[in-house]
Structures are given as structure tokens and as C-alpha cells.
Write a protein that holds these residues in place. Structure first.
Motif, PDB file in Angstrom:
ATOM      1  N   LEU A  66     -47.506 -38.509  14.068  1.00 19.50           N
ATOM      2  CA  LEU A  66     -47.698 -39.089  12.925  1.00 19.50           C
ATOM      3  C   LEU A  66     -48.335 -38.126  11.690  1.00 19.50           C
ATOM      4  O   LEU A  66     -47.988 -38.555  10.517  1.00 19.50           O
ATOM      5  N   GLY A  67     -49.230 -37.246  12.009  1.00 18.52           N
ATOM      6  CA  GLY A  67     -49.685 -36.516  11.114  1.00 18.52           C
ATOM      7  C   GLY A  67     -48.638 -35.605  10.426  1.00 18.52           C
ATOM      8  O   GLY A  67     -49.062 -35.125   9.322  1.00 18.52           O
ATOM      9  N   ARG A  68     -47.558 -35.305  10.835  1.00 16.64           N
ATOM     10  CA  ARG A  68     -46.489 -34.790  10.024  1.00 16.64           C
ATOM     11  C   ARG A  68     -45.426 -35.540   9.593  1.00 16.64           C
ATOM     12  O   ARG A  68     -44.626 -34.957   8.692  1.00 16.64           O
ATOM     13  N   PHE A  69     -45.556 -36.895   9.727  1.00 15.92           N
ATOM     14  CA  PHE A  69     -44.633 -37.798   8.888  1.00 15.92           C
ATOM     15  C   PHE A  69     -44.934 -38.238   7.679  1.00 15.92           C
ATOM     16  O   PHE A  69     -46.086 -38.777   7.199  1.00 15.92           O
ATOM     17  N   ARG A  70     -44.141 -37.837   6.524  1.00 13.03           N
ATOM     18  CA  ARG A  70     -44.645 -37.938   5.466  1.00 13.03           C
ATOM     19  C   ARG A  70     -43.445 -38.793   4.517  1.00 13.03           C
ATOM     20  O   ARG A  70     -43.728 -38.860   3.208  1.00 13.03           O
ATOM     21  N   LYS A  71     -42.464 -39.103   5.043  1.00 16.37           N
ATOM     22  CA  LYS A  71     -41.506 -39.855   4.510  1.00 16.37           C
ATOM     23  C   LYS A  71     -41.949 -41.273   3.742  1.00 16.37           C
ATOM     24  O   LYS A  71     -42.792 -41.895   4.345  1.00 16.37           O
ATOM     25  N   ARG A  72     -41.489 -41.596   2.802  1.00 14.57           N
ATOM     26  CA  ARG A  72     -41.750 -42.678   1.947  1.00 14.57           C
ATOM     27  C   ARG A  72     -40.378 -43.648   2.265  1.00 14.57           C
ATOM     28  O   ARG A  72     -39.576 -43.511   2.756  1.00 14.57           O
ATOM     29  N   ILE A  73     -40.516 -45.087   2.014  1.00 13.98           N
ATOM     30  CA  ILE A  73     -39.863 -45.970   2.633  1.00 13.98           C
ATOM     31  C   ILE A  73     -38.568 -45.746   2.118  1.00 13.98           C
ATOM     32  O   ILE A  73     -37.475 -46.052   2.847  1.00 13.98           O
ATOM     33  N   TRP A  74     -38.089 -45.427   0.905  1.00 19.68           N
ATOM     34  CA  TRP A  74     -36.774 -44.895   0.137  1.00 19.68           C
ATOM     35  C   TRP A  74     -36.081 -43.794   0.762  1.00 19.68           C
ATOM     36  O   TRP A  74     -34.996 -43.662   0.671  1.00 19.68           O
ATOM     37  N   GLU A  75     -37.023 -43.085   1.644  1.00 18.44           N
ATOM     38  CA  GLU A  75     -36.384 -41.851   2.180  1.00 18.44           C
ATOM     39  C   GLU A  75     -35.910 -42.060   3.630  1.00 18.44           C
ATOM     40  O   GLU A  75     -35.378 -41.012   4.141  1.00 18.44           O
ATOM     41  N   LEU A  76     -36.047 -43.220   4.252  1.00 20.43           N
ATOM     42  CA  LEU A  76     -35.928 -43.303   5.681  1.00 20.43           C
ATOM     43  C   LEU A  76     -34.331 -43.684   5.849  1.00 20.43           C
ATOM     44  O   LEU A  76     -33.647 -44.334   5.004  1.00 20.43           O
ATOM     45  N   GLU A  77     -34.063 -42.639   7.088  1.00 22.35           N
ATOM     46  CA  GLU A  77     -32.602 -42.379   7.220  1.00 22.35           C
ATOM     47  C   GLU A  77     -32.226 -43.352   8.486  1.00 22.35           C
ATOM     48  O   GLU A  77     -31.310 -44.088   8.818  1.00 22.35           O
ATOM     49  N   SER A  78     -32.889 -42.633   9.455  1.00 22.75           N
ATOM     50  CA  SER A  78     -32.538 -42.930  10.843  1.00 22.75           C
ATOM     51  C   SER A  78     -33.672 -44.088  11.472  1.00 22.75           C
ATOM     52  O   SER A  78     -34.548 -44.424  10.899  1.00 22.75           O
ATOM     53  N   VAL A  79     -33.153 -44.532  12.706  1.00 25.97           N
ATOM     54  CA  VAL A  79     -33.994 -45.456  13.248  1.00 25.97           C
ATOM     55  C   VAL A  79     -35.416 -44.795  13.665  1.00 25.97           C
ATOM     56  O   VAL A  79     -36.378 -45.658  13.605  1.00 25.97           O
ATOM     57  N   PHE A  80     -35.219 -43.558  13.912  1.00 24.38           N
ATOM     58  CA  PHE A  80     -36.443 -42.691  14.626  1.00 24.38           C
ATOM     59  C   PHE A  80     -37.357 -42.838  13.190  1.00 24.38           C
ATOM     60  O   PHE A  80     -38.534 -43.195  13.408  1.00 24.38           O
ATOM     61  N   ASP A  81     -36.737 -42.505  12.111  1.00 20.80           N
ATOM     62  CA  ASP A  81     -37.602 -42.701  10.888  1.00 20.80           C
ATOM     63  C   ASP A  81     -38.368 -43.869  10.488  1.00 20.80           C
ATOM     64  O   ASP A  81     -39.493 -44.108  10.241  1.00 20.80           O
TER      65      ASP A  81
END
Length: 338
Positions: free
Chosen positions: A188-203
Motif C-alpha cells: 500500500l505504501g506504493r499505491f498512489r492512484k487517486r479515485i479518478w485514476e482507478l482502472e482495474s478491479v485490482f486498483d
């Protein structure tokens, strides 16, 4: 969530913090919510299809009384005998990869014991176990770890790659030695995406694990029925009084954990600073001494030596050390200050 910071539940907070023990086990470790766990594992492991799991004991004893006991967050087994260990690690722990490897020894040993117990059950009169044999056809064991920190990787590792999956492979060809062991890490320390950048179910899973407690309603991106169920289970208003108390206590434990870690780090930093200063003084002593001696030799004059001694005294080098180095008395060295 920043390292070392856990806030108590704020007034008006709608959804719970998923990384506290209470919520993590509520979502992924309860009979009533197996669909959440199954959906999570199927998303994470695209080469398997899990339709049913049975929870097994999370406390595992060693082979002898002296062996270390291991307690997993969540442990389950599928119909085909494959097993999963699901861990949530709130703070950085050195050698966590090795710890994950160590954990797999427990379900592997359990398979051997179960083979032996099955033979005893089928052959109750054979007290010597003379005919017992086991072909070591192990069922897969997978460790899934949700980490609220960053691993150290090779220099070529992308800074935003938060998912890694390891198996045993041949060094040169990359051929898989066995499919039995697998280690999956979510950083989780590497996850920086914002909500509008979410693409996959993984994200989306990663986003909720990290930010669920910051949301006030269900975003459109999470319209899938499984995600809506996840939101429902995480809504604080749906907690019973006992669940709310357990959640608050879990948050407090989480906050205490981070505070202990932070205090230890600060103490270590202060000790390291003190050690560094002491080392710097020692290095300065040697360097100043050498520089002073060199300066005295090069100038070859008493005034040059006096100047060098004065410089060394001003830098804090003990006068006794200077006197010994130059073959002078302490009084003679001190006179160079004037």
C-alpha cells in the motif's frame, strides 16, 4: 495514511478503517463474509478459481514445545486442499519476506501429519506404522500479505508497482521448480492512484484498503455488488454496540502500535545522531591532528607550529593530545592561544 499516524474515529466518519485488526478479520476472516474473501482472492490470483473456502485455525504450534508458535491473521483451505495464509502488516518489519517463507512450513507440515493420521485411521491395527508411506504430493500453499509500507526492490523496480508475486524458479531459465509455494505482496505504501485514476478491479481493492475510511458515500466506480457489500459491512452506522466498541479498541491498539514504533525510531535516530557526532569528533581529531602536524612540518617555523596548535585548540581538540603530538607541555600549547 502517513507512516506512524492513526487518527481516532472522527465525528461523522461513515466508513471504518480497513487496516485495523477488527475490520480486516471482519471482512476477510468471518464465516458470514466468505464471499468477500473469495472475491478478493479470485481478483488477486487470476490463474485460480476459488468457489469455497473453509477457515482453519490461525494458531499453529511447532513440531516440539520449544519451537516457535505462529499465529496468522487468517488461514483457510479450499476444496482441492490448497491453503491460503492472509496477513496484514501495519508497519515495516525487517525480514518480512523470510517470515512469509517460515509461515508456509506450518501448513506443509500439517499435510504430512494429516497423511499420517489418515493412514492410522485406515489401519488401526498397525501400531508400528510399518506400511506407512507418503509421496509428498503437496497441495499449494499461498501467502497473501497486505503491507502498509514499501519493500526494498531492485533499482529497475517501478516506484508505483505495488503488486508482486513470487515462486521458486531456476536461476538461469526461469523454469518454475514447483507450483506449491507462492508469495503475493500488496504494498500500500506504493499505491498512489487517486479515485479518478482507478482502472482495474485490482486498483479499486487497493484504493479501498487504503482510503475507505476517508469516503462519505459510495463512488460510482464501485457499483459492483461485491463492492457495495463491502461498503455495507464497513459502514459504522451498521455496527452493533459491541462491534463499535471492538472497532474503537482496535483503532486504539493500532494507534498505540504506531506510537511505539515511532518512539523507537526517534530514540534510535537520536542515538544514531549522538554516535555520528561522536564519530565525527573522533574523525575531526585525527584529521585536525594530521593537518596540524603537516602544517607545522611544511612551515618549519615556530610561528607556523604555534598557528597550527592555535587552530587545533580552537577546533576543540584536547590540549593533552596536541601536546603529545608536538612533544610539548600542556602549558606551552596553551600559550599558543595568545
Amino acid at each position: 495514511m502517513e507512516k506512524g499516524v492513526v487518527k481516532q474515529r472522527r465525528s461523522g466518519q461513515v466508513y471504518a478503517e480497513l487496516l485495523c485488526d477488527f475490520m480486516f478479520k471482519r471482512l476477510f476472516g468471518s464465516e458470514a463474509n466468505k464471499d468477500i474473501l473469495i472475491g478478493f482472492l479470485n481478483m488477486l490470483l487470476d490463474d485460480v478459481e476459488i468457489v469455497h473456502v473453509d477457515f482453519i485455525s490461525t494458531e499453529h504450534l511447532g513440531l516440539t514445545e520449544q519451537d516457535r508458535k505462529a499465529v496468522f491473521d487468517i488461514s483457510c483451505r479450499c476444496l482441492d486442499g490448497s491453503s491460503f495464509i492472509i496477513e496484514m502488516q501495519k508497519g515495516y518489519q525487517r525480514h518480512f519476506r523470510e517470515r512469509a517463507v517460515y509461515y508456509t512450513t506450518y501448513p506443509i507440515n500439517a499435510q504430512g501429519r494429516e497423511a499420517r493420521e489418515k493412514y492410522i485411521k485406515e489401519n488401526p491395527d498397525n501400531e508400528t506404522m510399518s506400511g506407512f508411506s507418503w509421496d509428498y504430493n503437496l497441495k499449494p500453499v499461498t501467502v497473501v500479505a497486505v503491507l502498509n509500507f514499501r519493500f526494498e526492490h531492485s533499482e529497475s523496480w517501478p516506484s508505483d508497482r505495488y503488486h508482486s508475486s513470487y515462486r521458486l524458479r531456476e536461476d538461469v531459465s526461469g523454469e518454475v521448480m514447483t507450483e506449491v509455494l507462492r508469495f503475493v505482496f500488496l504494498e500500500l505504501g506504493r499505491f498512489r492512484k487517486r479515485i479518478w485514476e482507478l482502472e482495474s478491479v485490482f486498483d479499486k481493492w487497493m484504493y479501498l484498503l487504503k482510503h475507505m475510511h476517508e469516503l462519505e458515500s459510495i463512488p460510482e466506480k464501485f457499483s459492483d455488488p461485491l463492492f457495495r457489500r463491502l461498503f455495507m459491512l464497513s459502514e459504522i452506522a451498521n455496527f452493533t454496540p459491541m462491534e463499535l466498541e471492538q472497532y474503537e479498541n482496535s483503532l486504539k491498539d493500532m494507534s498505540d502500535y504506531y506510537n511505539i514504533i515511532r518512539t523507537a525510531e526517534e530514540d534510535a535516530e537520536q542515538r544514531g545522531l549522538a554516535k555520528g557526532l561522536a564519530q565525527g569528533r573522533e574523525e575531526g581529531l585525527e584529521q585536525g591532528l594530521q593537518q596540524g602536524l603537516q602544517q607545522g612540518r611544511e612551515e618549519g617555523r615556530e610561528e607556523g607550529k604555534a598557528k597550527a596548535i592555535a587552530t587545533m585548540l580552537a577546533s576543540g581538540i584536547p590540549v593533552e593530545t596536541i601536546a603529545t603530538a608536538f612533544g610539548m607541555t600542556v602549558e606551552e600549547c596553551l600559550s599558543c592561544k595568545n
